[in-house]
Scaffold this motif. Structure first.
Motif, mmCIF file in Angstrom:
data_model
loop_
_atom_site.group_PDB
_atom_site.id
_atom_site.type_symbol
_atom_site.label_atom_id
_atom_site.label_comp_id
_atom_site.label_asym_id
_atom_site.label_seq_id
_atom_site.Cartn_x
_atom_site.Cartn_y
_atom_site.Cartn_z
ATOM 1 N N SER A 89 0.828 -1.199 0.000
ATOM 2 C CA SER A 89 0.000 0.000 0.000
ATOM 3 C C SER A 89 0.867 1.256 0.000
ATOM 4 C CB SER A 89 -0.926 -0.005 1.219
ATOM 5 O OG SER A 89 -1.732 1.157 1.259
ATOM 6 N N ALA A 90 1.930 1.254 0.797
ATOM 7 C CA ALA A 90 2.832 2.403 0.857
ATOM 8 C C ALA A 90 3.537 2.634 -0.472
ATOM 9 C CB ALA A 90 3.860 2.206 1.970
ATOM 10 N N GLN A 91 3.739 1.551 -1.226
ATOM 11 C CA GLN A 91 4.391 1.682 -2.530
ATOM 12 C C GLN A 91 3.426 2.156 -3.615
ATOM 13 O OE1 GLN A 91 7.513 1.574 -1.160
ATOM 14 N NE2 GLN A 91 8.090 0.753 -3.161
ATOM 15 N N GLY A 92 2.131 2.212 -3.301
ATOM 16 C CA GLY A 92 1.157 2.718 -4.263
ATOM 17 C C GLY A 92 0.271 1.674 -4.908
ATOM 18 N N TYR A 93 0.420 0.411 -4.520
ATOM 19 C CA TYR A 93 -0.420 -0.648 -5.093
ATOM 20 C C TYR A 93 -1.778 -0.638 -4.393
ATOM 21 C CZ TYR A 93 3.977 -2.320 -7.050
ATOM 22 O OH TYR A 93 5.167 -2.422 -7.735
ATOM 23 N N ASN A 148 -7.453 -2.729 -11.788
ATOM 24 C CA ASN A 148 -6.961 -1.392 -12.076
ATOM 25 C C ASN A 148 -5.507 -1.295 -11.631
ATOM 26 O OD1 ASN A 148 -9.494 -0.452 -13.023
ATOM 27 N ND2 ASN A 148 -10.187 -0.165 -10.909
ATOM 28 N N ARG A 149 -4.666 -0.791 -12.506
ATOM 29 C CA ARG A 149 -3.262 -0.647 -12.143
ATOM 30 C C ARG A 149 -3.083 0.580 -11.241
ATOM 31 N NH1 ARG A 149 -0.067 -3.745 -15.708
ATOM 32 N NH2 ARG A 149 -1.410 -5.409 -16.499
ATOM 33 N N PRO A 150 -2.078 0.587 -10.366
ATOM 34 C CA PRO A 150 -1.091 -0.476 -10.188
ATOM 35 C C PRO A 150 -1.643 -1.645 -9.359
ATOM 36 C CG PRO A 150 -0.616 1.344 -8.721
ATOM 37 C CD PRO A 150 -1.765 1.796 -9.567
#
Length: 357
Positions: free
Chosen positions: A180-184, A243-245
Motif C-alpha cells: 500500500s505504501a508503494q502505491g499498489y 486497475n493498475r497499479p
C-alpha cells in the motif's frame, strides 16, 4: 600415548582402562558426571578417547535411561522452509548433547501415522511436529503418556501442545502495509490449496480481514494448483480485471516461484506488476530487479522448538500451560515492489510537464 582403534570397545573396557567402576563410567556418559570427582572424569574421558568408545544411546534407552533422542516429523522435506528449520533444530540438539531423528511424510497422512509410530518406537524423549494431516488423536495419546510435543508451523486446534512458528497475521499486515505504501491498490493473494494447513488458513483469513477494514484496497484471493497453466490463468485473468497499479502477494516460496514464472510467461516485468512473497529463497535476489520477500527466522524457530521441549523435559510432571511462541518476519525490499515510471499517474497540472527520468 597413541590412540588405540577399537570399533567395538565396551563400557567394561573403558572402566578397566580408567581404573574405575562400570557404574562410574555409566554415570559419566548418562549426564551424571557431576557425581564424579574431576580426576575420575578426566580418567574416564581419556580412556574413552583412547579406545574410541562411543556410548550406545539406543541400548541405554531400552534399559530405562534417557535415550537423548528427539524426533522430528516433517510434512515435506523438499520444502526449503522445512530444511532451514530442521537445521535450527539440529543445531540446538547438538548443543544440548541430543541426537535428532527425522521422518518425512511427503504430506501423506497415512505416512504420518506410520512415522509417528516409528519415532516413538525409538523411545524419543520429545517430538517436533510439522503436521501434514490431522493426527490429533495419535498425538493426544502420546501427550497423555507424558511425551513432550511441540507443534511447528502448523497448528492442531484440538491439541493442547506448545507451538512455535511465524506470526502469520503480522506477516500479512507487513506485506499489505508495504504494498500500500508503494502505491499498489489492487492486490491478488495467491496461495497453495489451503486445505487443513493452518498457516495458509491464517494468512488467507488475515488478508480478507484487512480488505474488509480498508475500503481503499481492492483484492482477490485464489488457491490454484501450482502447475504453470493454472497459476498463469489466474494471474492473467486478475490483471485483465484489475486497475493498475496491481500486485501479487504470495503466501509462501513455492507460490512465489509459480507467480514469477506466470508473469514471465505473460511477458510482464516485475515492478510493472508488483510481487511480494512470504519466505526468503536464495534465488529471490537473483531475478532482476529482485523479489521483495518477508523472511522467516527459520533457525530461531527451530531452536525455539528444542528449547520448549527441553523446558518440558526439565520440568517433568509439571502442569505448565501450553506456550505459543510466534516470530516476526523481516522485510527484504527489492525492485519487484518499486513502481516503475510508466505506472505512476502523470502530472496534468502543467502542459510542459516532463517525464521523470
Amino acid at each position: 600415548m597413541p590412540a588405540r582403534s577399537s570399533r567395538h570397545a565396551t563400557l567394561l573396557e573403558v572402566a578397566r582402562e580408567a581404573n574405575a567402576s562400570k557404574t562410574s563410567v555409566s554415570r559419566y556418559f548418562s549426564g551424571e558426571r557431576e557425581r564424579l570427582s574431576p580426576a575420575l572424569q578426566r580418567r574416564i574421558g581419556e580412556a574413552a578417547r583412547q579406545l574410541g568408545y562411543r556410548p550406545n544411546q539406543m541400548a541405554r534407552g531400552l534399559k530405562g535411561g534417557r535415550s537423548r533422542l528427539l524426533g522430528m516429523l516433517v510434512a515435506d522435506i523438499r520444502n526449503p522452509y522445512s530444511v532451514a528449520v530442521m537445521h535450527g533444530v539440529e543445531q540446538a540438539c547438538r548443543e544440548r548433547g541430543l541426537s535428532l531423528l527425522v521422518a518425512n511424510t511427503d504430506n501423506d497422512p497415512a505416512q504420518e501415522r506410520t512415522h509417528l509410530a516409528l519415532l516413538t518406537s525409538y523411545r524419543v524423549e520429545g517430538l517436533v511436529i510439522n503436521a501434514a494431516g490431522s493426527p490429533t488423536h495419535e498425538l493426544q495419546d502420546l501427550a497423555e503418556q507424558g511425551l513432550p510435543l511441540v507443534l511447528l508451523d502448523r497448528w492442531l486446534e484440538e491439541l493442547d501442545a506448545d507451538r512455535v512458528g511465524l506470526d502469520n497475521a503480522l506477516a500479512v499486515d507487513m506485506a499489505i502495509d508495504h504494498l500500500s505504501a508503494q502505491g499498489y491498490r489492487h492486490l491478488l493473494f495467491l496461495s497453495e490449496p489451503v486445505g487443513q494447513a493452518s498457516p495458509r488458513q491464517q494468512r488467507w483469513q488475515r488478508f480478507e480481514q484487512r480488505l474488509a477494514d480498508e475500503p481503499a484496497l481492492n483484492g482477490e484471493r485464489h488457491d490454484p494448483p501450482l502447475d504453470g497453466e493454472a497459476v498463469q490463468q489466474v494471474v492473467g485473468d486478475f490483471l485483465a480485471r484489475a486497475n493498475r497499479p496491481a500486485a501479487l502477494l504470495c503466501a509462501n516460496g513455492n507460490v512465489t516461484l509459480a507467480a514469477t514464472r506466470a508473469l514471465q510467461a505473460l511477458g510482464i516485468r516485475l515492478g510493472e506488476v508488483g510481487l511480494l512473497g512470504i519466505d526468503e529463497l536464495d534465488w529471490c535476489g537473483l531475478v532482476p530487479p529482485g523479489i521483495t520477500t518477508l523472511a522467516q527466522p527459520t533457525e530461531a524457530i527451530g531452536r525455539a522448538a528444542v528449547q520448549q521441549l527441553q523446558a518440558r523435559l526439565d520440568d517433568s510432571g509439571s502442569t505448565l500451560p501450553p506456550r505459543r511462541t510466534l516470530f516476526p518476519p523481516t522485510l527484504n525490499e527489492r525492485g519487484s515492489t518499486r513502481l516503475t515510471t510508466f505506472d505512476k499517474a502523470p502530472d496534468n497540472h502543467s502542459e510542459n510537464a516532463k517525464e521523470t527520468p
